[in-house]
Scaffold this active site. Structure first.
Site: not given
Length: 580
Positions: A170, A174, A302, A477, A564
Site C-alpha cells: 500500500e 499510493r 488481482d 474498478e 494500480t
C-alpha cells in the site's frame, strides 16, 4: 383424423368443378406474378435497409475477410473531445471531497467525513496517504490553489521517520506512486527526492532468502516484518505490484538497485509458476514458492495479472518475457476461471478453492464468486488485446480483427463482456455495485427460491442486517475499465455508463457537509453510511471519471501507463532488459 377438441381445424374446401386448361394457364400467370412481386418487394426492402445501415452487410463481410472492427456499436461518430459539463461536474465532486478533508484532517492518512475528523494508520503518526494519493488528480484537474497548499504540506510537513509498521504494498502504490506521478506531471525535484527517501526505507523489506518482500516495513528502522495474520506468508498480488514504481524510480535516478530487487521478484515467480498458468494468492518468502491457497482475480490476486501486462507496456514492448508471462497467465484464466451465468449468459470470473479430503488428496472447488475488485479485469483484457495481443502496432481505434492475434480477439471480446457484467451488478436500489456478488449455478440449491436468476448478494435477507458483501466503499474498478474501454473504442455507451455511476455516487454517497462516505447496503434506500472516505475515491474513482469525460489527448494510453492506484507514469525506453 383429429377430434373436435384437439385444437386443430380443417380449412373449408367446398366442392368445385374441375378447372379448364385456360383457367390453369391463367392461374400459373397469377402465381408467377405474385411471386415476382413478393421477391421484388423483399429486394427493395433489403436495399433500403442496406442504404440506411450498410453495416448489416459490411461488418459480416469485413469480419469474414479479417478487416472488420471487433467492437460493434455506434462509436464511429465519437470524436474524443471533452464532455465539458460532465467533466466539470466530476471536478466539483472532487473539490467537495478534497476541501472537506483539507478542512478537517489535512495530512492525516484517512478521513471520516461524518464525524469531521482524520485518523492515521499507526500510533506513531501518518505519512500523508490521502494528500499524496490525491496530488496528481489535483494537478490533472488544474486546481492551482489546492495544489499549492498540498505541495506545501508535502515539502514542509511530510515525514517518513515513523517508528511503526506500514504495509509495503500500500505504501508503494499510493505514496511512492503518488510522488512519482507528481514528479512526472510537474518536473519538481522535491517529489523525486521524497520518492528516493521513501524507497530507500522500503528496500529492506526485500531482504529475504527468496527476494520476495515482506508484507510490512518499519520506515524509521528500515526493516521488514512478517505478519502473523497469514502465517508469515506474503500476498502474490502485493509482491508483484511494486514493479512499475521501483523500475520507474530506477529509470529516473540511474540506481539499478531499485530495478534489480523487483525484477528478482518476477524471476522467482516465473521460476515457480505452475503449468495451469494460474497463481494462488499466497507465496512463501523463504523459498519463493506458491502455497496451497485460493486462486482468484479478486483480493490478493488481482494486480498480479494487471502488472504482468503493464510491465510489458511500461518499457514500450521491449521485454517479451512479460508478454509471455502475461499470455501464459491469461490462458489459465480463460481456461479455468471465466464462466457464463445460467440464465442471461453473463460472463463472470470465478474462484478456485483448494480442499483436502481425509486421505490428504487435494481437489479444487469452483466458486461462482466475483469481487468488485475484479471489475478492473474487463478493461485490462481489452488493453492487453491491443498490446500483448496485437500483431501490428499501433492498432486502430477500435481495433480490427486482422490486427489482433486469435488470443487478442478472444481477450478483447471477454473484456467487453466482463464490463457489461459489472454494469449489470450496478442494477441495485442505489445503482451502485456491491463489494462481492455470487452467480447462480445449477448446483447451488437455490432453484425455486426467490433469488434472482443470474447474480445475487450472498446472505442478503429482507429486514436482516446487511452482510459485508452488500456494501459499496467508493471503489474505482468499474470506472477504470470504462475509461480504458472508451479510450480504445470511442464508444459512447462507456461514457453513459460512467455518468450513471457518478450520479449514483452523488445521490447516495455525498455528505452535505463535505466529503463522501461508503454505504452499508447497495440495495437499501435511504442508505446507511459508514463514516469513512477511502483514499482511492480521490486518487482513482474521480480521476478515472474525469479522464473518461476529458479529451483523449490528456494522458493518452499510447504514452502513459497507470499504476494500480491510477498514478500515471510515462512509457519509457530503458537501455536494460529483463535478465531472465
Amino acid at each position: 383424423m383429429a377430434s373436435k377438441n384437439s385444437g386443430l381445424r380443417k380449412r373449408n374446401t367446398p366442392s368445385v368443378s374441375k378447372p379448364s386448361d385456360a383457367a390453369k394457364e391463367a392461374a400459373r400467370h397469377i402465381s408467377f406474378n405474385g411471386t415476382s412481386y413478393l421477391i421484388l418487394f423483399l429486394l427493395s426492402a433489403l436495399a433500403v435497409l442496406v442504404y440506411r445501415n450498410p453495416s448489416v452487410v459490411t461488418e459480416p463481410l469485413a469480419e469474414f475477410i479479417g478487416t472488420g472492427d471487433i467492437q460493434r456499436s455506434g462509436h464511429r461518430q465519437a470524436n474524443f473531445s471533452a464532455d465539458i459539463p460532465k467533466r466539470d461536474a466530476v471536478v466539483a465532486a472532487f473539490k467537495h471531497a478534497w476541501l472537506a478533508y483539507e478542512r478537517d484532517a489535512m495530512g492525516d492518512d484517512e478521513y471520516h467525513p461524518i464525524s469531521h475528523k482524520g485518523s492515521n494508520l499507526t500510533e506513531a503518526g501518518g505519512i500523508g496517504y490521502t494528500v499524496v494519493d490525491s496530488l496528481d488528480t489535483i494537478i490533472i484537474m488544474g486546481l492551482h490553489d489546492e495544489y499549492e497548499r498540498a505541495r506545501d504540506w508535502v515539502a514542509t510537513k511530510m515525514s517518513f521517520d515513523r517508528d511503526a509498521q506500514f504495509n509495503t504494498f500500500e505504501t508503494t502504490i499510493r505514496v511512492l506512486g503518488g510522488l512519482l506521478s507528481a514528479y512526472t506531471l510537474t518536473n519538481d525535484s522535491m517529489y523525486l527526492e521524497k520518492a528516493k527517501d521513501l524507497a530507500d526505507r522500503i528496500l529492506p523489506a526485500f531482504d529475504t532468502p527468496s527476494g520476495l518482500p515482506l508484507s510490512h516495513v518499519n520506515l524509521a528502522q528500515r526493516r521488514g516484518y512478517k505478519t502473523s495474520d497469514n502465517r508469515g506468508l506474503v500476498s502474490t498480488a502485493e509482491v508483484s505490484t511494486l514493479q512499475l514504481e521501483f523500475r520507474y524510480l530506477s529509470h529516473l535516478t540511474g540506481n539499478d538497485l531499485y530495478w534489480d530487487v523487483v525484477e528478482k521478484v518476477m524471476k522467482t515467480i516465473n521460476d515457480h509458476r505452475v503449468n495451469t498458468g494460474l497463481a494462488s494468492i499466497f507465496m512463501n518468502p523463504e523459498d519463493g514458492r506458491f502455497v496451497l491457497s485460493p486462486i482468484r482475480l479478486g483480493s490478493r490476486g488481482d494486480s498480479y495479472y494487471e502488472y504482468l501486462l503493464k510491465q510489458y507496456i511500461q518499457t514500450n514492448f521491449t521485454e517479451p518475457v512479460y508478454q509471455e508471462m502475461y499470455d501464459f497467465a491469461i490462458n489459465g484464466v480463460q481456461n479455468h476461471l471465466i464462466k457464463k451465468s445460467q440464465m442471461a449468459r453473463l460472463t463472470y470470473t470465478s474462484e478456485l478453492i483448494p480442499e483436502r479430503d481425509r486421505s490428504g488428496r487435494i481437489s479444487w472447488r469452483l466458486v461462482p464468486k466475483q469481487d468488485h475488485l475484479t471489475c478492473f479485469f474487463g478493461g485490462s483484457l481489452m488493453l492487453g488485446a491491443v498490446t500483448a495481443g496485437a500483431i501490428v502496432q499501433p492498432v486502430t481505434i477500435p481495433p480490427r480483427a486482422k490486427q489482433l492475434s486469435p488470443k487478442g480477439v478472444r481477450d478483447w471480446k471477454t473484456g467487453v463482456e466482463l464490463i457489461e457484467t459489472c454494469m449489470r451488478t450496478h442494477e441495485t436500489a442505489t445503482g451502485l455495485s456491491p463489494e462481492i456478488v455470487h452467480f447462480r449455478i445449477p448446483s447451488d440449491g437455490l432453484s425455486g427460491s426467490s433469488m434472482p436468476n443470474d447474480w445475487y448478494i450472498k446472505g442478503a435477507k429482507p429486514g436482516a442486517p446487511a452482510p459485508y458483501d452488500a456494501r459499496y466503499i467508493l471503489r474505482p474498478e468499474t470506472v477504470e475499465s470504462l475509461f480504458i474501454a472508451y479510450r480504445l473504442t470511442g464508444d459512447e455507451r462507456y461514457r453513459n455508463y460512467g455518468w450513471q455511476i457518478f450520479q449514483a455516487i452523488e445521490r447516495h454517497c455525498k455528505i452535505d457537509t463535505g466529503g463522501y462516505a461508503s454505504i452499508i447496503n447497495v440495495d437499501n434506500v435511504p442508505v446507511e453510511h459508514e463514516d469513512k472516505m477511502e483514499t482511492f475515491l480521490m486518487s482513482e474513482t474521480l480521476k478515472y471519471l474525469y479522464l473518461l469525460f476529458e479529451d483523449d489527448k490528456v494522458l493518452p494510453l499510447s504514452k502513459y501507463v497507470f499504476n494500480t492506484e491510477a498514478h500515471p507514469f510515462p512509457i519509457i525506453n530503458p537501455t536494460r532488459r529483463a535478465s531472465f
